[in-house]
Design an enzyme around this catalytic site. Structure first.
Site, PDB file in Angstrom:
ATOM      1  N   LYS A   1       0.826  -1.221   0.009  1.00  0.00           N
ATOM      2  CA  LYS A   1       0.045  -0.121   0.109  1.00  0.00           C
ATOM      3  C   LYS A   1       0.992   1.106  -0.068  1.00  0.00           C
ATOM      4  CE  LYS A   1      -0.310   1.945   3.552  1.00  0.00           C
ATOM      5  NZ  LYS A   1       0.137   3.112   4.212  1.00  0.00           N
TER       6      LYS A   1
ATOM      7  N   ASP B   1      -5.129   1.227   8.576  1.00  0.00           N
ATOM      8  CA  ASP B   1      -4.868   0.857   7.043  1.00  0.00           C
ATOM      9  C   ASP B   1      -5.863  -0.299   6.678  1.00  0.00           C
ATOM     10  OD1 ASP B   1      -3.357   3.083   6.562  1.00  0.00           O
ATOM     11  OD2 ASP B   1      -1.401   1.808   6.930  1.00  0.00           O
TER      12      ASP B   1
END
Length: 280
Positions: free
Chosen positions: A8, A128
């Protein structure tokens, strides 16, 4: 079942406030690279976790691991032999553990034929994890619970570089000068027609965690200088809380050349080139 847990990358990360409970409010642009860890699921009467790969050292194989916690977010009584092949750097600012947990959630939902855990359970695994479950370019806001799909992005390649240092997220947030910074500028409703248009927009943004991270790890600045010097680099910035840095490219071969050159010059660094996932 074999699944990719992609890196990510925060193309922009604004810290816009802090709640009374201490959680920071974020406004971030998130994309995913076609490179990461791999999770394999196999039938088993019990739940187990094995960690392999070049970065397996130090990764727990019990309830301390977010993958195990993700599995326990489902109703009890399920079994699976889970293998994590670990390639992403630890504490690297590219959501390695969160992406692992999110991939495990999606995979186990299919593997067991069960619905995904609710949004609160997913968020409890980490800020996240919801955006990693979403798995496509997105704007992430709040404490990670507010996910909005991005308008169309142009094709992009990304080079990821970690200079071999771990930067603890808590220490970076603690070193912030201020936590009430302006949010992202408005998103163009029809997206960005090409890479230069995206870069022009990103130049109006920032990563508020980069300055405090750089004070703790000067190697971040060295990595950014090297990336910015590569032919074809459109922009370079730190991702998340560091120390992984990224550079955006519009074409494959300059990106691959940059990663290869940096890896040859700095063999102790982690350097990869990959396309950005989920683009038009």
């Amino acid at each position: 079942m074999r699944l990719l847990a992609p890196a990510k990358v925060n193309l922009a990360l604004h810290v816009t406030g802090r709640r009374a409970d201490g959680y920071h409010l974020l406004d971030s642009i998130v994309v995913f690279a076609d490179h990461g860890d791999t999770i394999t699921l196999a039938p088993s009467a019990d739940l187990s976790l094995t960690v392999t790969g070049p970065r397996a050292s130090g990764v727990p194989t019990d309830r301390r691991n977010l993958i195990w916690q993700a599995a326990e977010a489902f109703p009890p009584g399920q079994g699976a032999a889970i293998t994590l092949d670990k390639h992403l750097p630890h504490a690297g600012g590219i959501g390695g553990g969160s992406s692992d947990a999110a991939t495990a959630l999606r995979g186990l939902s299919d593997f067991w034929g069960l619905p995904m855990p609710d949004a609160a359970a997913i968020l409890s695994l980490g800020a996240d994890v919801p955006v990693c479950v979403f798995g496509r370019p997105a704007r992430m806001a709040g404490i990670g619970e507010d996910i909005t799909p991005l308008p169309d992005l142009p094709p992009l390649w990304i080079v990821l570089v970690n200079p071999g240092v771990e930067v603890p997220t808590g220490a970076v947030f603690k070193a912030l000068d201020r936590a009430d910074n302006p949010p992202l500028p408005d998103l163009p409703p029809s997206g960005w027609p090409d890479a230069p248009a995206l870069i022009d927009w990103l130049c109006q943004t920032r990563n508020d965690l980069e300055p405090p991270a750089r004070t703790q790890a000067p190697e971040i600045g060295q990595a950014l200088d090297r990336l910015n010097a590569r032919p074809g680099c459109l922009m370079a910035r730190m991702s998340g809380s560091g120390a992984t840095c990224f550079a955006l490219f519009s074409e494959e071969f300059p990106a691959r050349d940059a990663a290869a050159a940096l890896a040859a010059d700095q063999p102790e660094w982690w350097c990869v080139a990959a396309p950005v996932l989920g683009l038009s």
